[in-house]
Design a protein around this motif. Structure first.
Motif, PDB file in Angstrom:
ATOM      1  N   LEU A  11      49.133  50.187  39.360  1.00 40.06           N
ATOM      2  CA  LEU A  11      48.562  49.299  40.366  1.00 40.06           C
ATOM      3  C   LEU A  11      49.575  49.032  41.464  1.00 40.06           C
ATOM      4  N   GLU A  12      49.209  49.407  42.688  1.00 44.65           N
ATOM      5  CA  GLU A  12      50.119  49.152  43.800  1.00 44.65           C
ATOM      6  C   GLU A  12      50.108  47.685  44.200  1.00 44.65           C
ATOM      7  N   GLU A  13      48.971  47.046  44.010  1.00 45.62           N
ATOM      8  CA  GLU A  13      48.939  45.601  44.219  1.00 45.62           C
ATOM      9  C   GLU A  13      47.876  44.970  43.334  1.00 45.62           C
ATOM     10  N   LEU A  14      48.045  43.692  43.103  1.00 43.99           N
ATOM     11  CA  LEU A  14      47.068  42.969  42.305  1.00 43.99           C
ATOM     12  C   LEU A  14      46.141  42.214  43.223  1.00 43.99           C
ATOM     13  N   LYS A  15      44.930  42.005  42.742  1.00 47.20           N
ATOM     14  CA  LYS A  15      44.001  41.193  43.515  1.00 47.20           C
ATOM     15  C   LYS A  15      43.321  40.198  42.589  1.00 47.20           C
ATOM     16  N   ARG A  16      42.916  39.099  43.154  1.00 43.49           N
ATOM     17  CA  ARG A  16      42.110  38.151  42.382  1.00 43.49           C
ATOM     18  C   ARG A  16      40.652  38.592  42.517  1.00 43.49           C
ATOM     19  N   PRO A  17      39.841  38.305  41.505  1.00 45.06           N
ATOM     20  CA  PRO A  17      38.462  38.805  41.546  1.00 45.06           C
ATOM     21  C   PRO A  17      37.704  38.406  42.813  1.00 45.06           C
ATOM     22  N   MET A  60      54.413  39.177  46.205  1.00 41.73           N
ATOM     23  CA  MET A  60      53.016  39.469  45.900  1.00 41.73           C
ATOM     24  C   MET A  60      52.444  38.400  44.966  1.00 41.73           C
ATOM     25  N   LEU A  61      53.215  38.050  43.938  1.00 39.96           N
ATOM     26  CA  LEU A  61      52.733  37.049  42.981  1.00 39.96           C
ATOM     27  C   LEU A  61      52.540  35.698  43.665  1.00 39.96           C
ATOM     28  N   GLU A  62      53.496  35.379  44.498  1.00 45.77           N
ATOM     29  CA  GLU A  62      53.448  34.119  45.237  1.00 45.77           C
ATOM     30  C   GLU A  62      52.167  34.041  46.063  1.00 45.77           C
ATOM     31  N   LYS A  63      51.895  35.134  46.784  1.00 46.91           N
ATOM     32  CA  LYS A  63      50.719  35.184  47.653  1.00 46.91           C
ATOM     33  C   LYS A  63      49.429  35.029  46.860  1.00 46.91           C
ATOM     34  N   LEU A  64      49.442  35.552  45.639  1.00 44.92           N
ATOM     35  CA  LEU A  64      48.233  35.495  44.824  1.00 44.92           C
ATOM     36  C   LEU A  64      48.043  34.124  44.181  1.00 44.92           C
ATOM     37  N   GLY A  65      49.044  33.265  44.313  1.00 39.91           N
ATOM     38  CA  GLY A  65      48.991  31.988  43.611  1.00 39.91           C
ATOM     39  C   GLY A  65      49.075  32.224  42.111  1.00 39.91           C
ATOM     40  N   PHE A  66      50.066  32.980  41.733  1.00 44.20           N
ATOM     41  CA  PHE A  66      50.200  33.408  40.342  1.00 44.20           C
ATOM     42  C   PHE A  66      50.175  32.219  39.382  1.00 44.20           C
ATOM     43  N   ASP A  67      49.243  32.270  38.449  1.00 43.53           N
ATOM     44  CA  ASP A  67      49.056  31.163  37.512  1.00 43.53           C
ATOM     45  C   ASP A  67      48.935  31.749  36.109  1.00 43.53           C
ATOM     46  N   PRO A  68      50.054  31.955  35.449  1.00 44.05           N
ATOM     47  CA  PRO A  68      50.015  32.686  34.181  1.00 44.05           C
ATOM     48  C   PRO A  68      49.146  32.028  33.126  1.00 44.05           C
ATOM     49  N   ILE A  69      49.131  30.702  33.090  1.00 47.29           N
ATOM     50  CA  ILE A  69      48.314  30.047  32.065  1.00 47.29           C
ATOM     51  C   ILE A  69      46.833  30.316  32.344  1.00 47.29           C
TER      52      ILE A  69
END
Lengths: 324, 146, 662
Positions: free
Chosen positions: A214-220, A294-303
């Motif tokens: 995956l070159e980038e992640l996306k939220r649904p 990238m994670l920051e931009k996605l609002g990375f929320d591991p929980i």
């Protein structure tokens, strides 16, 4: 010969599991035919005293859904355990803590404060909180206390089997109950459902290339998913690889990636941590700064991403007595 | 271990065989001193370190966890450490969201030659965690089936 | 859950786990700090430990005897040795286990010497406590260790050499002379690489050119019946693993066959031109061309990128050697070992860096070497812009030592010697030339040191800089401004010629190479050695060796040494019929594997593939010969289905839990 006795009970849950039971539809009649429902407070008028009066071990199967969040839940499931030969944890909340288990990310005090004082829809100028004991017109009332954390069922009582899902599918429910009634008894601790992950039965597995990078992640919500192609390869988190199959891939067929309600497979200690690990592994970014961005931009929320149903099981607690 | 003064933290270290474990050996052969609070688990590559291991360590009593491997570009297994990088960045946030102070979890790149860096990292980490005290998480009685 | 409760699957399932713990004194190295007796007594009480003993030197013959006897007497099926780390004596003790009839992989070594007594000598009590913890952790891990069998595979006694430069040629020759079949695949239409165009070399004062060396090697190589040469060819696919690779090679069309007599008639009629890459961009060549005089194969070639396929050359060729319809071909080679001699690219300064590309008076060292070569475009005459330059300024470390934002950080090693040699060459040829050597440093190491002193004797003017010099290009004028750091004075040198002493860089195709052959790259971008010092010509992937500048800047002599060394390493593999590999590889539990493909996606060696089963579902399969045992697949497997032998979850997790079972 008397019919097997079955009890159903709910703890901290949304009611979806009860709905799922009703979703057995016509088969419900077969069930009622085959068993005696001796306790089912949501459907019929049973009182605690009715249960107390029963002989210990006289119920054949107790099916309990919901997590344990109130003293009442704790008392009731302990009582049910005593009265029953087999206890089944039914649905994600009883199995892993489920959605109400997400509250474990916050201390009890913070939850109460928000719910009774800070939530935008709350008007409570006197900051009244539910109290364990209260006196109204000279009469003393007692409420079950809100516990420190939500616990999955097996952290309060001994559980024999698990029927996973949020909610479990009617077919899986039927399969499990009929197996147990027919005397086909699996080893203790068995989780009904598939022994393999959702990918194994996923209709989109065919479309998945051998290698995922995956070159980038996306939220649904950021993509229009192509419903004919493996969602993970489209850059969104699908919990399918790290989730037990047996759900008929209902979410996938409905155009949504798996969110993990069937819980981990045997041998996986922590579903959320494993999900984190596999997802991080297939992201094709080697520049740490870029990755963090990238994670920051996605609002990375591991929980939220990885522990939607399993936080109560997967959270880090210190076992009592260790920290001294 | 006691809560008050004189608290001695336990740090669990996951070290890759080719770089960090060799740095630990070099620190040994060079008779460099560092606090005895670390317990090292050797894996062939830091890429073997499953985030579950870190969680298990914290769950069972670790006051801190250090994952250490070869520098980027120096992995004995081509790019195993890049997977470590991606996993630990996510893990860092997860642990913080679970209420674990960020000083308690570290990822470091320590090459076979960097015995000094090993000593510095461990000394600093033990000191920081000692100051933080024992892990402040709610205790929970886990009764059954675990 | 405690560390004992993680059940052992597969390993001695019916047997009770019986562990022996042996604590070494290592003279006073351990016993001088750690209370060994206390550790032994502690170990005796650990679950499953049936015997715990101490000895002054476990690795000595009596120490080994003690363990051997104990294994038999106490019917041990796991052994923990608390002594030094596994690096030194793991093989020793594995042999002891084998001799006593135990599988060598049920051994766990725990380094209480490097890990405790040598570093905590000021606190013997803490050192002893730590040693106890370490032993307990080792016992927890050992409890679930499994016996493993070494795996072996067939070795195809043939080698592939990628790159026909000087290092590749040296490797090929050495292997062929040892009797191995060798296949050289060269991307360019000619052999010889950069060395063939290197001009004069410093061979103890004698005049030897790079071309002479290449010619010598090429002659020997092409006359050797064991060698097969494919020029204008590229490896497109690598399957298999150490001992047994299947290589797919694309043979690009040359459009000119071996009937070509190099008469040159085709060149006269060819209407299109391109910069001549074989002269490092000096002058032009046609679309049909001979890369350089005396090239091997000495046969014209058409560059399809430039060619318009007008057909004029076909008309004039007296031999009918040209076929514009020639198609690409593909061959497969079955080899046991691979040598990557894929070389380097010269650093190409961006336009404007030190005036490069802004004036014909600013050239690179590679271009200067071509100009001074007798087989070069000017037949060895130094003519710039129609004139012979008088003031010649060399600027060193261009593209190296971080002198400019675009430069690499490393020293390119060869450029000081190569440029001073050319400076002397110029002085000898044109005694009236003024040569300035503007340098950050002069690193004419080893035998090349004489070049430095000779240059001083020959009045080459050395100017040292800290801050990179400035080259200004005016109207027909070029000036070099530099702050001389020794005399701390600003100098402005008018230059008729500025030579940028350019270094070496990883070739542009390095990424493709890396993913094709599954080899690693170091921080400098060059291919990475298995160990810089101990295994400098082996890659991180079994059966793949590295030669020449593929691993970093080298001189011709060093490249040849590396080529021969890689050949020797390859020969020791190829001389075997079968090869054994360490069994700490990944294994898949098919009952758990759901075929999600995560492991396939992340394996750095392409050792895992998805296999379609009869029911249409897929499961992961590991090629144990390709797997190098890093275990990263196990960390990612969402089903806990793939596990690394000896580093399985059930072996590591109990070790973690045991830390806290004090």
């Amino acid at each position: 010969m008397s019919k097997p006795k079955v009890a159903l009970y709910w703890c901290a849950s949304c009611g979806g599991c009860e709905e799922a039971t009703v979703d057995l539809t016509e088969r419900l009649f077969d069930l009622v035919e085959a068993v005696d429902i001796v306790f089912w407070p949501i459907a019929m008028d049973f009182k605690r005293e009715d249960l107390e009066k029963m002989e210990d071990g006289s119920i054949d199967i107790a099916i309990i859904n919901g997590g344990i969040r109130f003293e009442e839940h704790e008392e009731m499931v302990k009582l049910l355990r005593r009265k029953s030969k087999i206890v089944i944890a039914y649905g994600s909340c009883a199995h892993l803590g489920g959605i109400p288990g997400l509250a474990n990310a916050y201390p009890r005090e913070e939850i109460l404060k928000f719910a009774y004082e800070e939530a935008p829809t709350v008007i409570n100028q006197d900051r009244v909180r539910p109290m364990k004991k209260t006196t109204v017109d000279g009469m003393e009332f007692e409420l079950p206390d809100f516990l420190e954390y939500l616990k999955p069922l097996d952290e309060v009582i001994d559980v024999d089997y698990y029927i996973p899902g949020c909610p479990p599918t009617p077919d899986l429910t039927w399969e499990a109950v009929s197996k147990l009634l027919s005397g086909e008894i699996p080893p203790k601790g068995h989780v009904f459902g598939s022994d393999k992950s959702l990918c194994h039965e996923c209709p989109l597995n065919e479309t998945k290339p051998d290698e995922i990078k995956l070159e980038e992640l996306k939220r649904p919500h950021q993509v229009v998913l192509d419903r004919s192609k493996c969602y993970l390869t489209q850059g969104v988190l699908c919990m399918g690889p790290v989730t037990r199959g047996g759900c008929e891939a209902l979410c996938i067929k409905g155009g949504m990636p798996c969110t993990g309600c069937f819980g981990p497979l045997e041998g996986v200690y922590n579903q959320g941590a494993k999900a984190l690990s596999f997802l991080a592994s297939v992201i094709d970014i080697e520049d740490e700064e870029k990755y963090r961005e990238m994670l920051e931009k996605l609002g990375f929320d591991p929980i939220g991403w990885f522990f939607r149903y399993s936080l109560a099981k997967g959270m880090i607690y210190r076992k009592k007595g260790d920290g001294e | 271990m006691s809560d008050g003064d004189g608290f001695e933290p336990t740090i669990v270290v996951f070290a890759c065989h080719w770089c960090t474990y060799q740095a630990i050996n070099l620190a040994g052969t060079s008779r460099m001193k560092y606090p005895p609070n670390v317990r090292v688990i050797r894996v062939m590559c830091s890429g073997r370190v499953d985030p579950q291991f870190v969680i298990e360590a914290f769950k069972n009593g670790a006051d801190g966890v250090l994952v250490a491997g070869c520098h980027p570009g120096d992995c004995h297994y081509v790019n195993g450490n890049m997977k470590t990088m991606r996993r630990t960045v996510m893990l860092e946030k997860l642990l913080q969201d679970m209420g674990i102070e960020k000083e308690r979890f570290r990822r470091e790149w320590i090459s076979a030659a960097e015995a000094k860096k090993w000593v510095e990292v461990v000394t600093e980490m033990v000191e920081q965690v000692r100051k933080l005290g024992p892990l402040k998480l709610a205790e929970r009685e886990v009764v059954m089936n675990e | 859950m405690s560390s004992e409760e993680v059940k052992v699957e597969g390993a001695c399932p019916t047997d009770e786990v019986r562990i022996g713990v042996y604590v070494c004194h290592c003279g006073l190295n351990i016993a001088g700090v750690i209370n060994v007796k206390e550790v032994v007594e502690y170990a005796q009480k650990l679950p499953n430990v049936v015997s715990a003993k101490e000895y002054i030197f476990m690795c000595s013959a009596p120490g080994q005897d003690l363990i051997r006897e104990d294994i038999k007497k106490c019917k041990l099926n796991r052994v923990v040795i608390a002594a030094c780390g596994p690096e030194m004596h793991e093989p020793t003790f594995r042999a002891v286990l084998e001799e006593a009839g135990l599988n060598p992989y049920v051994l766990e070594m725990v380094s209480i010497r490097e890990g405790s007594s040598w570093v905590h000598y000021e606190d013997p009590e803490a050192a002893t406590e730590k040693a106890k913890d370490m032993v307990r952790m080792a016992v927890a891990r050992a409890r679930n260790l499994e016996p493993l069998e070494k795996m072996s595979g067939e070795v195809k006694q043939r080698a592939l050499i990628v790159g026909g430069g000087i290092a590749g040629l040296a490797s090929a020759l050495d292997l062929a002379e040892r009797g191995f079949e060798v296949h050289i695949v060269e991307k360019k239409p000619v052999l010889g690489g950069h060395a063939a165009r290197m001009g004069q070399l410093n061979v103890e004062g004698r005049k030897v050119s790079g071309k002479d060396l290449v010619d010598y090697l090429v002659k020997k190589v092409k006359d050797n019946p064991n060698v097969h040469i494919y020029t204008n060819a590229e490896v497109t696919k690598v399957d298999g693993s150490i001992g047994n690779f299947t290589i797919t090679v694309k043979l690009k069309p040359r459009y000119v066959n071996d009937k070509c007599t190099s008469c040159g008639k085709c060149v006269e009629v060819c209407p299109v031109t391109a910069p001549n890459e074989y002269e490092y961009g000096i002058g032009e060549r046609k679309a049909i061309f001979l890369p350089f005089e005396g090239a091997y194969p000495n046969q014209y070639v058409i560059d399809p990128e430039t060619c318009t396929f007008c057909g004029k050359c076909v008309e004039v060729c007296p031999e009918g050697a040209i076929n514009l319809d020639e198609k690409e071909k593909e061959i497969t080679l079955e080899v046991g070992g691979i040598i990557l001699a894929t070389g380097h690219d010269p650093y190409e300064p961006p336009v404007g860096e030190y005036g490069y590309g802004l004036s014909p008076k600013v050239i690179t060292l590679h271009q200067l070497k071509r100009l001074l070569s007798e087989d070069g475009p000017t037949k060895g005459e130094l003519v710039i812009d129609g004139k012979r330059p008088r003031n010649i300024v060399f600027i060193s470390c261009v593209g190296s030592l971080g002198t400019t934002p675009n430069a690499n950080q490393y020293c390119s090693r060869m450029c000081c010697s190569a440029s001073l040699l050319e400076a002397l060459h110029i002085k000898e040829k044109y005694p009236d030339a003024q040569v300035f050597f503007v340098h950050k440093d002069v690193r004419t190491y080893g035998k090349d040191e004489n070049l430095y002193w000779k240059a001083i004797d020959n009045l080459v003017k050395f100017v040292r800089f800290e801050e990179s010099p400035k080259v200004t290009v005016g109207k027909g004028e070029v000036k070099v401004e530099v702050e001389e750091s020794t005399i701390q004075e600003r100098l402005v040198i008018p230059a008729d010629l500025v030579v940028l002493v350019t270094g070496m860089e990883p070739p542009k195709e390095i990424e493709e190479l890396r993913s094709l052959f599954k080899v690693g790259c170091g921080g400098d971008g060059f291919l990475k050695e298995a160990h810089l010092k101990l295994n400098p010509v082996e890659s991180l992937t079994g059966g793949i060796y590295l030669a020449g500048t593929a691993t970093g800047p080298k001189s011709i002599a060093e490249s040849i040494v590396a080529g021969s060394a890689a050949a020797a390493k390859a020969a020791s593999l190829l001389s075997k019929d079968t090869i054994e590999v360490e069994p700490i590889v990944a294994v898949v539990d098919e009952d758990k594997c759901s075929g999600c493909g995560i492991c396939v996606s992340i394996c750095p060696y392409g050792a895992i593939s998805l296999e379609k089963k009869e029911d249409g579902t897929r499961v992961s399969k590991v090629d144990p010969m390709l797997c190098q045992g890093c275990g990263t697949c196990g960390a990612a497997c969402p089903s806990a289905a793939i596990q690394q032998n000896s580093y399985k979850d059930k072996q590591i997790i109990p070790q973690i839990l045991a830390v806290f079972e004090r």
